[in-house]
Motif scaffolding. Structure first.
Motif, PDB file in Angstrom:
ATOM      1  N   LEU A 133     -26.400  -5.152  14.555  1.00 15.80           N
ATOM      2  CA  LEU A 133     -26.677  -5.435  15.966  1.00 15.80           C
ATOM      3  C   LEU A 133     -25.468  -6.085  16.631  1.00 15.80           C
ATOM      4  O   LEU A 133     -25.141  -5.790  17.792  1.00 15.80           O
ATOM      5  CB  LEU A 133     -27.903  -6.334  16.086  1.00 15.80           C
ATOM      6  N   GLY A 134     -24.793  -6.972  15.894  1.00 14.81           N
ATOM      7  CA  GLY A 134     -23.576  -7.579  16.427  1.00 14.81           C
ATOM      8  C   GLY A 134     -22.488  -6.552  16.668  1.00 14.81           C
ATOM      9  O   GLY A 134     -21.773  -6.605  17.680  1.00 14.81           O
ATOM     10  N   ASP A 135     -22.365  -5.591  15.750  1.00 11.55           N
ATOM     11  CA  ASP A 135     -21.368  -4.529  15.923  1.00 11.55           C
ATOM     12  C   ASP A 135     -21.688  -3.674  17.148  1.00 11.55           C
ATOM     13  O   ASP A 135     -20.776  -3.212  17.849  1.00 11.55           O
ATOM     14  CB  ASP A 135     -21.318  -3.645  14.677  1.00 11.55           C
ATOM     15  N   MET A 136     -22.972  -3.451  17.413  1.00 14.76           N
ATOM     16  CA  MET A 136     -23.351  -2.700  18.616  1.00 14.76           C
ATOM     17  C   MET A 136     -22.795  -3.379  19.865  1.00 14.76           C
ATOM     18  O   MET A 136     -22.204  -2.728  20.740  1.00 14.76           O
ATOM     19  CB  MET A 136     -24.874  -2.604  18.728  1.00 14.76           C
ATOM     20  N   GLY A 137     -22.988  -4.695  19.950  1.00 15.04           N
ATOM     21  CA  GLY A 137     -22.492  -5.430  21.103  1.00 15.04           C
ATOM     22  C   GLY A 137     -20.985  -5.420  21.192  1.00 15.04           C
ATOM     23  O   GLY A 137     -20.413  -5.267  22.278  1.00 15.04           O
ATOM     24  N   PHE A 155     -27.042  -7.378  21.466  1.00 11.93           N
ATOM     25  CA  PHE A 155     -28.301  -7.026  20.830  1.00 11.93           C
ATOM     26  C   PHE A 155     -28.652  -8.101  19.809  1.00 11.93           C
ATOM     27  O   PHE A 155     -27.810  -8.491  18.991  1.00 11.93           O
ATOM     28  CB  PHE A 155     -28.184  -5.663  20.148  1.00 11.93           C
ATOM     29  N   VAL A 156     -29.881  -8.581  19.863  1.00 16.02           N
ATOM     30  CA  VAL A 156     -30.326  -9.612  18.925  1.00 16.02           C
ATOM     31  C   VAL A 156     -31.629  -9.172  18.283  1.00 16.02           C
ATOM     32  O   VAL A 156     -32.449  -8.482  18.894  1.00 16.02           O
ATOM     33  CB  VAL A 156     -30.502 -10.977  19.621  1.00 16.02           C
ATOM     34  N   ARG A 157     -31.800  -9.571  17.053  1.00 19.67           N
ATOM     35  CA  ARG A 157     -32.982  -9.181  16.286  1.00 19.67           C
ATOM     36  C   ARG A 157     -34.215  -9.907  16.802  1.00 19.67           C
ATOM     37  O   ARG A 157     -34.204 -11.121  17.009  1.00 19.67           O
ATOM     38  CB  ARG A 157     -32.737  -9.475  14.803  1.00 19.67           C
ATOM     39  N   ASN A 158     -35.288  -9.161  16.965  1.00 19.60           N
ATOM     40  CA  ASN A 158     -36.569  -9.716  17.400  1.00 19.60           C
ATOM     41  C   ASN A 158     -37.456  -9.913  16.171  1.00 19.60           C
ATOM     42  O   ASN A 158     -38.210  -9.031  15.781  1.00 19.60           O
ATOM     43  CB  ASN A 158     -37.231  -8.772  18.406  1.00 19.60           C
ATOM     44  N   GLY A 159     -37.327 -11.071  15.532  1.00 24.52           N
ATOM     45  CA  GLY A 159     -38.112 -11.345  14.338  1.00 24.52           C
ATOM     46  C   GLY A 159     -37.479 -10.748  13.094  1.00 24.52           C
ATOM     47  O   GLY A 159     -36.465 -10.049  13.154  1.00 24.52           O
ATOM     48  N   PRO A 160     -38.074 -11.003  11.937  1.00 22.96           N
ATOM     49  CA  PRO A 160     -37.520 -10.475  10.685  1.00 22.96           C
ATOM     50  C   PRO A 160     -37.639  -8.958  10.612  1.00 22.96           C
ATOM     51  O   PRO A 160     -38.464  -8.347  11.307  1.00 22.96           O
ATOM     52  CB  PRO A 160     -38.380 -11.147   9.610  1.00 22.96           C
ATOM     53  N   VAL A 161     -36.804  -8.353   9.773  1.00 19.03           N
ATOM     54  CA  VAL A 161     -36.908  -6.915   9.530  1.00 19.03           C
ATOM     55  C   VAL A 161     -38.286  -6.628   8.943  1.00 19.03           C
ATOM     56  O   VAL A 161     -38.720  -7.267   7.983  1.00 19.03           O
ATOM     57  CB  VAL A 161     -35.804  -6.437   8.569  1.00 19.03           C
ATOM     58  N   GLN A 162     -38.974  -5.667   9.535  1.00 21.86           N
ATOM     59  CA  GLN A 162     -40.345  -5.357   9.134  1.00 21.86           C
ATOM     60  C   GLN A 162     -40.396  -4.068   8.321  1.00 21.86           C
ATOM     61  O   GLN A 162     -39.479  -3.242   8.387  1.00 21.86           O
ATOM     62  CB  GLN A 162     -41.230  -5.199  10.380  1.00 21.86           C
ATOM     63  N   LEU A 163     -41.479  -3.901   7.580  1.00 25.03           N
ATOM     64  CA  LEU A 163     -41.725  -2.640   6.887  1.00 25.03           C
ATOM     65  C   LEU A 163     -42.430  -1.672   7.829  1.00 25.03           C
ATOM     66  O   LEU A 163     -43.338  -2.055   8.572  1.00 25.03           O
ATOM     67  CB  LEU A 163     -42.587  -2.851   5.646  1.00 25.03           C
TER      68      LEU A 163
END
Length: 509
Positions: A133-137, A155-163
């Motif tokens: 996400l950091g690379d996207m920005g 771009f920032v993560r919205n919560g932990p990576v989910q299954l």
């Protein structure tokens, strides 16, 4: 006295970067809408305009107050320029000078919250998601060439990576699979393989609707320093952007590369605006490169790059049997050296359509080599043997695809080499491992779509029967119904028209 204002508060005087320019619009009278192209202007620019009658000795001679009335009606900044509407009340043409004062406010970084989901067979940590996400920005915010427009989006993560939901398969192989994936909430969805994006394809690494109300894209894990590009490219589709082929370094160029970081003014505006409030078709695999780009003369250079939505059919099909021989040298004699590009190699061989490739492709699918890259390439070979049959009429290839699609034992035999290797890879990564039946079904589904792309009546009849076969893998039965419909379309349109129409259908409505 403070000015009255509503939602928009006043900003400090002339904050940001300011610059001026005087333009000589020549001799005019009456009403005119004048478009000035200026790369430093964007929709957020504050543009102030003054018009008047110009002295004849050139812009530096200034303006003067004569008897003619000059009226400015509208000023409209846009991406890459500013438009004005003027009226000159005089009986003959007289000179018009226009002064432009442009103030670009300090960039306010737009923050995009992104939910990230992964399949249970794919490893992706929170830290890895943050890096991507950091690379996207970084890609969007950079301005490292005259053609590149710095775009303040992060771009920032919205919560932990989910299954992802358990019903979503590791390999997206059908339209139903892709629909289920895109309907599984919003965000970035990481799967093991993508073999359907507007149609079947063996070398797809990203897929997204061209226009989406939210962030909604599919991708596979990739080389670490290029994953951010894949994600931001697919997010560009969400924002309504199609592919751009006039700059090999464009973010929206169809292939991925470490230096593909250029965003033009129009693209920058779309990224700043965010996802469109519409839902469009996905950017289909194998779409045309466009007249501006010619495939490299050496087919080996063509396959030594990753095309995000899949190998472009029109470009690959221009190569000849001599080019097929060069690719077969790599596939047969040097597969380990070119393992990364095996899906591109076998896909291009299918699009070339030389019968010389039939037995080597069959031998490759039957070989004991079974890394994830090789297994992906085996599926690609099964899919695009169908394209080869379409061009060559090869009965040997047709018989092989029919066997893999309809004979569960044959598919399992082909999948056996992958089982232990997949389990070992999953153990190291700490993720779930696919079983024999799941892997065999993947191969059988790929063979089913190979039969569809073959465009032969007998292949279509096989698919119709397979959709009703109680002994077939459940995934294969479901895929066979889609494949039979695709076969009808392929036979009705012909191969070239099918791929062209597929690309037309991927454009934003």
């Amino acid at each position: 006295m403070q000015p009255a204002f509503g939602a928009a508060a006043p900003e400090p005087e002339l904050s940001g970067n300011g610059f001026t320019y005087r333009h000589d619009w020549g001799l005019r009278r009456g009403q005119w809408k004048l478009r000035l192209n200026w790369g430093d202007v964007n929709p957020r620019s504050r543009v102030f305009v003054s018009i008047g009658e110009g002295a004849g000795a050139g812009p530096d001679a200034g303006k003067f107050l004569g008897d003619a009335r000059y009226t400015l009606h509208n000023v409209a900044p846009r991406a890459g320029g500013v438009d004005i509407w003027v009226n000159i009340e005089w009986s003959s043409d007289i000179r018009l000078y226009v002064d432009y004062l442009v103030v670009n406010p300090p960039a306010t970084i737009r923050t995009v919250q992104v939910t990230v989901q992964r399949h249970s067979t794919v490893a992706l940590t929170d830290a890895e998601a943050d890096r991507i996400l950091g690379d996207m920005g970084t890609i969007l915010q950079s301005d490292d060439s005259p053609a590149d427009v710095a775009t303040p989006v992060r771009f920032v993560r919205n919560g932990p990576v989910q299954l992802l939901p358990a019903a979503i398969p590791a390999a997206i192989q059908t339209e139903a699979d892709l629909t289920a994936l895109l309907n599984a909430g919003s965000g970035v969805k990481i799967v093991q393989a993508i073999r359907w994006c507007g149609g079947p394809g063996g070398s797809i690494i990203g897929c997204a609707p061209v226009g989406s109300p939210t962030v909604n894209l599919a991708a596979v894990r990739f080389t670490a320093n290029q994953e951010g590009l894949i994600w931001v490219h697919e997010y560009g589709h969400n924002c309504g952007l199609g592919h751009r082929t006039d700059d090999l370094r464009a973010v929206m160029y169809p292939s991925v590369g470490a230096d593909h970081n250029v965003v033009n003014s129009a693209e920058s505006a779309s990224y700043l605006a965010g996802p469109l409030a519409v839902t469009g078709a996905v950017m289909a695999s194998s779409c045309l490169l466009g007249a501006a780009v010619q495939p490299p003369q050496d087919v080996r250079a063509f396959v030594s790059q990753h095309w995000i939505a899949g190998i472009p059919y029109e470009a690959a099909s221009h190569y000849t049997e001599e080019d097929a021989k060069r690719l077969l040298e790599w596939l047969v004699n040097e597969p380990e050296q070119h393992e990364e590009f095996l899906p591109e190699i076998v896909t291009t061989l299918g699009f070339i359509g030389s019968e010389l490739a039939v037995q080597p492709l069959i031998d490759f699918v039957q070989s004991p080599r079974a890394s994830q890259a090789v297994f992906n390439a085996k599926n690609a070979a099964l899919i695009h043997l169908g394209d080869l049959i379409n061009k060559s009429g090869s009965q040997a290839a047709l018989a092989f695809l029919t066997q893999v699609a309809t004979d569960t034992a044959a598919a399992k035999t082909l999948a056996v080499p992958r089982v232990d290797i997949a389990a070992a890879e999953a153990g190291v990564a700490g993720v779930s491992a696919p079983g024999l039946e799941e892997l065999a079904a993947e191969l059988a589904v790929s063979a089913s779509f190979g039969l569809a792309l073959a465009g032969k009546p007998e292949a279509e009849q096989t698919l119709i029967k397979l959709a009703q076969d109680t002994k077939a893998f459940p995934a294969v039965k479901a895929a066979a119904a889609e494949a039979a419909a695709l076969s009808q379309k392929m036979r009705a349109q012909g191969q070239a028209a099918y791929y062209s129409a597929k690309c037309e259908g991927s454009k934003q409505p």
